[in-house]
Design a protein around this motif. Structure first.
Motif, mmCIF file in Angstrom:
data_model
loop_
_atom_site.group_PDB
_atom_site.id
_atom_site.type_symbol
_atom_site.label_atom_id
_atom_site.label_comp_id
_atom_site.label_asym_id
_atom_site.label_seq_id
_atom_site.Cartn_x
_atom_site.Cartn_y
_atom_site.Cartn_z
ATOM 1 N N VAL A 128 0.899 -1.384 -0.037
ATOM 2 C CA VAL A 128 -0.062 0.172 0.044
ATOM 3 C C VAL A 128 0.892 0.936 0.166
ATOM 4 C CG1 VAL A 128 -2.151 1.382 0.820
ATOM 5 C CG2 VAL A 128 -2.067 -1.284 1.242
ATOM 6 N N THR A 129 0.838 2.054 -1.060
ATOM 7 C CA THR A 129 1.970 3.205 -1.088
ATOM 8 C C THR A 129 1.311 4.320 -0.308
ATOM 9 O OG1 THR A 129 0.399 4.304 -3.040
ATOM 10 C CG2 THR A 129 2.691 2.579 -3.968
ATOM 11 N N LEU A 130 1.859 4.468 0.955
ATOM 12 C CA LEU A 130 1.271 5.357 1.777
ATOM 13 C C LEU A 130 1.545 7.104 1.877
ATOM 14 C CD1 LEU A 130 1.064 3.252 4.881
ATOM 15 C CD2 LEU A 130 -0.947 3.955 3.109
ATOM 16 N N GLY A 131 2.710 6.706 0.403
ATOM 17 C CA GLY A 131 3.574 8.191 0.207
ATOM 18 C C GLY A 131 3.165 8.499 -1.007
ATOM 19 N N GLU A 132 1.893 7.876 -1.267
ATOM 20 C CA GLU A 132 1.338 9.001 -2.331
ATOM 21 C C GLU A 132 0.437 9.445 -1.809
ATOM 22 O OE1 GLU A 132 0.630 6.212 -5.537
ATOM 23 O OE2 GLU A 132 3.123 5.671 -5.795
ATOM 24 N N ALA A 133 -0.441 11.135 -3.127
ATOM 25 C CA ALA A 133 -1.429 11.979 -2.656
ATOM 26 C C ALA A 133 -2.575 10.603 -2.923
ATOM 27 C CB ALA A 133 -1.435 13.096 -3.653
ATOM 28 N N PHE A 134 -2.138 9.517 -3.932
ATOM 29 C CA PHE A 134 -3.876 8.908 -4.376
ATOM 30 C C PHE A 134 -2.993 7.389 -3.491
ATOM 31 C CE2 PHE A 134 -4.557 12.928 -5.769
ATOM 32 C CZ PHE A 134 -6.809 12.439 -5.363
ATOM 33 N N PRO A 135 -2.930 6.702 -2.824
ATOM 34 C CA PRO A 135 -2.496 5.266 -2.027
ATOM 35 C C PRO A 135 -3.058 4.638 -3.628
ATOM 36 C CG PRO A 135 -3.487 6.609 -0.582
ATOM 37 C CD PRO A 135 -3.651 6.976 -1.747
ATOM 38 N N ARG A 136 -1.754 3.679 -3.732
ATOM 39 C CA ARG A 136 -2.712 2.312 -4.547
ATOM 40 C C ARG A 136 -2.613 0.837 -4.222
ATOM 41 N NH1 ARG A 136 1.306 1.884 -9.054
ATOM 42 N NH2 ARG A 136 2.875 3.353 -6.955
ATOM 43 N N VAL A 137 -2.949 0.395 -4.260
ATOM 44 C CA VAL A 137 -2.766 -1.880 -3.572
ATOM 45 C C VAL A 137 -1.689 -2.366 -4.861
ATOM 46 C CG1 VAL A 137 -3.654 -2.935 -2.152
ATOM 47 C CG2 VAL A 137 -4.266 -0.924 -1.847
ATOM 48 N N ILE A 138 -0.391 -2.065 -4.849
ATOM 49 C CA ILE A 138 -0.118 -3.073 -5.460
ATOM 50 C C ILE A 138 0.366 -4.717 -5.265
ATOM 51 C CG2 ILE A 138 -0.325 -1.004 -7.454
ATOM 52 C CD1 ILE A 138 2.712 -1.148 -6.311
ATOM 53 N N SER A 139 0.948 -5.155 -5.639
ATOM 54 C CA SER A 139 1.837 -6.838 -6.360
ATOM 55 C C SER A 139 2.974 -6.189 -6.005
ATOM 56 C CB SER A 139 1.264 -7.578 -6.774
ATOM 57 O OG SER A 139 2.400 -8.933 -6.784
ATOM 58 N N LEU B 276 -3.332 -12.493 -6.050
ATOM 59 C CA LEU B 276 -3.869 -12.145 -6.519
ATOM 60 C C LEU B 276 -5.120 -11.580 -6.207
ATOM 61 C CD1 LEU B 276 -2.492 -13.954 -9.997
ATOM 62 C CD2 LEU B 276 -2.125 -11.550 -8.894
ATOM 63 N N GLU B 277 -5.981 -13.167 -5.448
ATOM 64 C CA GLU B 277 -7.340 -13.065 -5.150
ATOM 65 C C GLU B 277 -7.487 -11.513 -3.812
ATOM 66 O OE1 GLU B 277 -8.260 -17.447 -3.708
ATOM 67 O OE2 GLU B 277 -7.989 -17.824 -5.697
ATOM 68 N N VAL B 278 -6.638 -11.186 -3.872
ATOM 69 C CA VAL B 278 -6.233 -10.392 -2.437
ATOM 70 C C VAL B 278 -6.505 -9.038 -3.072
ATOM 71 C CG1 VAL B 278 -5.552 -9.573 -0.057
ATOM 72 C CG2 VAL B 278 -5.914 -11.923 0.249
ATOM 73 N N LEU B 279 -5.783 -9.094 -3.620
ATOM 74 C CA LEU B 279 -5.509 -8.035 -5.120
ATOM 75 C C LEU B 279 -7.105 -7.646 -4.696
ATOM 76 C CD1 LEU B 279 -2.093 -8.090 -6.775
ATOM 77 C CD2 LEU B 279 -3.237 -6.006 -4.939
ATOM 78 N N ASP B 280 -7.751 -8.945 -5.919
ATOM 79 C CA ASP B 280 -9.116 -8.222 -6.703
ATOM 80 C C ASP B 280 -10.149 -8.302 -5.630
ATOM 81 O OD1 ASP B 280 -8.385 -8.443 -9.184
ATOM 82 O OD2 ASP B 280 -9.106 -11.113 -8.779
ATOM 83 N N VAL B 281 -10.206 -8.813 -4.294
ATOM 84 C CA VAL B 281 -11.139 -8.239 -3.212
ATOM 85 C C VAL B 281 -10.949 -6.629 -2.195
ATOM 86 C CG1 VAL B 281 -11.435 -8.390 -0.947
ATOM 87 C CG2 VAL B 281 -11.355 -10.890 -2.438
ATOM 88 N N VAL B 282 -9.507 -6.446 -3.102
ATOM 89 C CA VAL B 282 -9.281 -5.035 -2.256
ATOM 90 C C VAL B 282 -9.850 -3.831 -3.196
ATOM 91 C CG1 VAL B 282 -7.450 -3.312 -1.920
ATOM 92 C CG2 VAL B 282 -7.372 -5.473 -0.503
ATOM 93 N N HIS B 283 -10.024 -3.882 -5.052
ATOM 94 C CA HIS B 283 -9.497 -2.938 -5.997
ATOM 95 C C HIS B 283 -11.469 -3.520 -6.118
ATOM 96 C CE1 HIS B 283 -5.415 -1.879 -6.478
ATOM 97 N NE2 HIS B 283 -4.752 -3.308 -7.078
#
Length: 164
Positions: free
Chosen positions: A87-98, A120-127
């Motif tokens: 989870v990119t907390l350092g960005e203005a709009f955080p992203r959730v990436i692998s 991939l399943e966790v990422l799909d649910v988060v998105h």
């Protein structure tokens, strides 16, 4: 496994340690690979670590191989490692990436994930639950930018187009 000089020459894991060790000292040449035939004469002693689960053993094996680079371990010596969710907390709009890189930055890391399918399943649910930014565009951008496909299918609020 260590040689007579105390150097780690092989790192492995086993559910049944007795049968795993026995395979290194079989006399039948058909039962052993060339690697094992070269490894066995160099083994001076064994050191072992007991873990609570197979998953913990996999992760420990990976970390030890990367740390010690044993001569007879061919797999996991490259830079590949288990994946994390970042989870990119350092960005203005955080992203959730692998990612496979675990850096010391402002991000929050979850994992490691041994199973790529689970990650991939966790990422799909988060998105699906949170319509977070997915693109790598640096913000703020010109607000005349068109929203991406993720905005049109309801999986992003389009901060790159100035809609948030």
């Amino acid at each position: 496994m260590k040689n007579s000089g105390g150097e780690i020459i092989y790192i492995g894991k086993a559910i049944n340690l007795r049968s795993r060790v026995r395979q290194y000292f079989q006399t039948s040449s058909q039962a052993t690979s060339a690697k094992v035939r070269n490894l066995a004469p160099n083994i001076a002693w064994f050191e072992y670590i007991v873990t609570d689960s197979e998953l913990e053993a996999l992760i420990l094996e990976n970390n030890l191989i990367k740390k010690h680079w044993p001569k007879y371990n061919i797999l996991l010596k490259d830079d590949k490692t288990y994946a994390y969710i970042k989870v990119t907390l350092g960005e203005a709009f955080p992203r959730v990436i692998s990612t496979r890189l675990h850096k010391k930055d402002k991000a929050k890391y979850f994992g490691p994930f041994v199973s790529g399918q689970t990650r991939l399943e966790v990422l799909d649910v988060v998105h699906k639950i949170w319509p977070l930014k997915r693109c790598t565009k640096k913000l703020p951008l010109n607000t005349t930018e068109r929203p991406c496909l993720n905005y049109h299918i309801g999986q992003c609020k389009a901060p790159c187009a100035g809609l948030i």
